[in-house]
Design an enzyme around this catalytic site. Sequence first.
Site, PDB file in Angstrom:
ATOM      1  N   HIS A 104       0.865  -1.182   0.000  1.00 44.73           N
ATOM      2  CA  HIS A 104       0.000   0.000   0.000  1.00 44.73           C
ATOM      3  C   HIS A 104       0.904   1.234   0.000  1.00 44.73           C
ATOM      4  CE1 HIS A 104      -4.197  -0.906  -0.097  1.00 44.73           C
ATOM      5  NE2 HIS A 104      -4.061  -1.894   0.762  1.00 44.73           N
ATOM      6  N   ASP A 109      -4.900   2.264   1.737  1.00 42.67           N
ATOM      7  CA  ASP A 109      -5.342   1.639   2.990  1.00 42.67           C
ATOM      8  C   ASP A 109      -5.888   2.710   3.946  1.00 42.67           C
ATOM      9  OD1 ASP A 109      -2.695   2.576   2.991  1.00 42.67           O
ATOM     10  OD2 ASP A 109      -2.028   1.200   4.551  1.00 42.67           O
ATOM     11  N   HIS A 248      11.620  -1.077 -27.172  1.00 40.78           N
ATOM     12  CA  HIS A 248      12.119  -2.449 -27.352  1.00 40.78           C
ATOM     13  C   HIS A 248      12.416  -2.701 -28.821  1.00 40.78           C
ATOM     14  CE1 HIS A 248      10.826  -3.431 -23.301  1.00 40.78           C
ATOM     15  NE2 HIS A 248       9.665  -2.866 -23.591  1.00 40.78           N
ATOM     16  N   TYR A 304      -7.393   7.812 -18.137  1.00 38.09           N
ATOM     17  CA  TYR A 304      -8.228   8.585 -17.226  1.00 38.09           C
ATOM     18  C   TYR A 304      -8.413  10.019 -17.736  1.00 38.09           C
ATOM     19  CZ  TYR A 304      -7.391   4.822 -13.817  1.00 38.09           C
ATOM     20  OH  TYR A 304      -7.324   3.619 -13.170  1.00 38.09           O
ATOM     21  N   GLU A 380      -0.311   7.961  10.309  1.00 37.07           N
ATOM     22  CA  GLU A 380      -1.637   7.432  10.651  1.00 37.07           C
ATOM     23  C   GLU A 380      -2.478   8.413  11.460  1.00 37.07           C
ATOM     24  OE1 GLU A 380      -0.696   2.697  11.242  1.00 37.07           O
ATOM     25  OE2 GLU A 380      -0.424   4.078  12.917  1.00 37.07           O
TER      26      GLU A 380
END
Length: 414
Positions: A104, A109, A248, A304, A380
């Site tokens: 994460h 999370d 490549h 997006y 946190e």
Amino acid sequence: MSHPSDRAPDTGYLTDIRRALHQVPEVGLHLPRTQALVLEALSGLGLDIATGVNCSSVVGVLRGDADVADAERRCVLLRGDMDGLPIREAVDVEFRSRHDGAMHACGHDLHTAMLIGAAATLAGQRERLPGDVVFMFQPGEEGFDGAAVMIEEGVLDAAGRRPDAAWALHVMSGMLPRRVIAGRAGPMLAASNELRVTVHGVGGHGSAPHRARNPISAAAEMVSALHALVSRTTSAFEPAVLNVGEFHAGTMTNIIPPQACFSATVRCFSDEVLDQLEADCRRVCHGVATAHRLEAEVEFERLYPVTLNDPSAVAFAADVIDDMFGSSRRETMTTPVAGAEDFSRILQAVPGGMFFLGASDTEDWQNAPDNHSPHVVFDETVLPDGASFLSELALRSLTDAASLGQSGFPRQRS
Ligand SMILES: [Zn+2]
């Protein structure tokens, strides 16, 4: 993990959830362990729950109990993404990833834990809510377009009516001072697109290039020409990024290969620039190929769209931030960032906004590892603020109908 349903969840509860999620990061659209943790945390909150068919999404709908006429009921959507990244975690904490090769590293999370916290808070206030809240737990943000899958599976109609507003919050390391909430009206994140080119030549012996047609020289010219495009064909006032990240060709020095291929990320902030860049990329690649008497296959995939924050939604959220945390914790970004987000798909359909929350694990945030680094550590202690900001946005979106206008925020054109 039980939670107190009569009050906002405390820091310990949110931290426990976040750490449980952090240990089982899953990549892509199918996140069974993550989904199970979310379903467990939501059980008992009295939400209508639906899970995805083609992805491990969780949609929870909270039906407010305030007594209002049906026509006046409103709906608000809160989104948290849940997926991890294919990165081997280099941080040594007791709750480090137990899934080798997955991490994460973008803080999803924390987003999931904050959204669970918001759900618990709002569920405890349902008698005050004159409408419904849709909690959108989304997999596959990191390149899998999970938002599109969830829209296809009906998240925008989950409550039986279209949301009047939609909100999302993203934690950021290394970009913002801790606990600062940043946003801006209009473009917030870039449109992300992928250019893929295959140049078909004629293979042969490296000693006799005149008897072959080497696709490498043409492809190399294309790369140079493409890298010059942004400064040559787009205005100095229209930011864009075009970067070839993959190339490549060939197997041995003395072999001219039959083909060469490369790909580039192409990012910008408006549909007009995107249309122009796509046309330029195609013209340059086909033109260079023709000059070398070769063929080029050019694919330009629009991934997006631009994440566009509604200006009135941003003003609305600014008042919420100032009231909750004080204006010293609010920052108006002068420029968007060139990352991309599939929350943009929600904002194409519903007015609202996405905001960044500073969550570096150090006061020296300028030198903190960025999101997506194997060394990133998120703070946190932002969890309760993130959860309460989301729940307050939802509450006020339902109750401050006057601020929103009867038909919600005015729609913005992209
Ligand atoms: Zn992210």
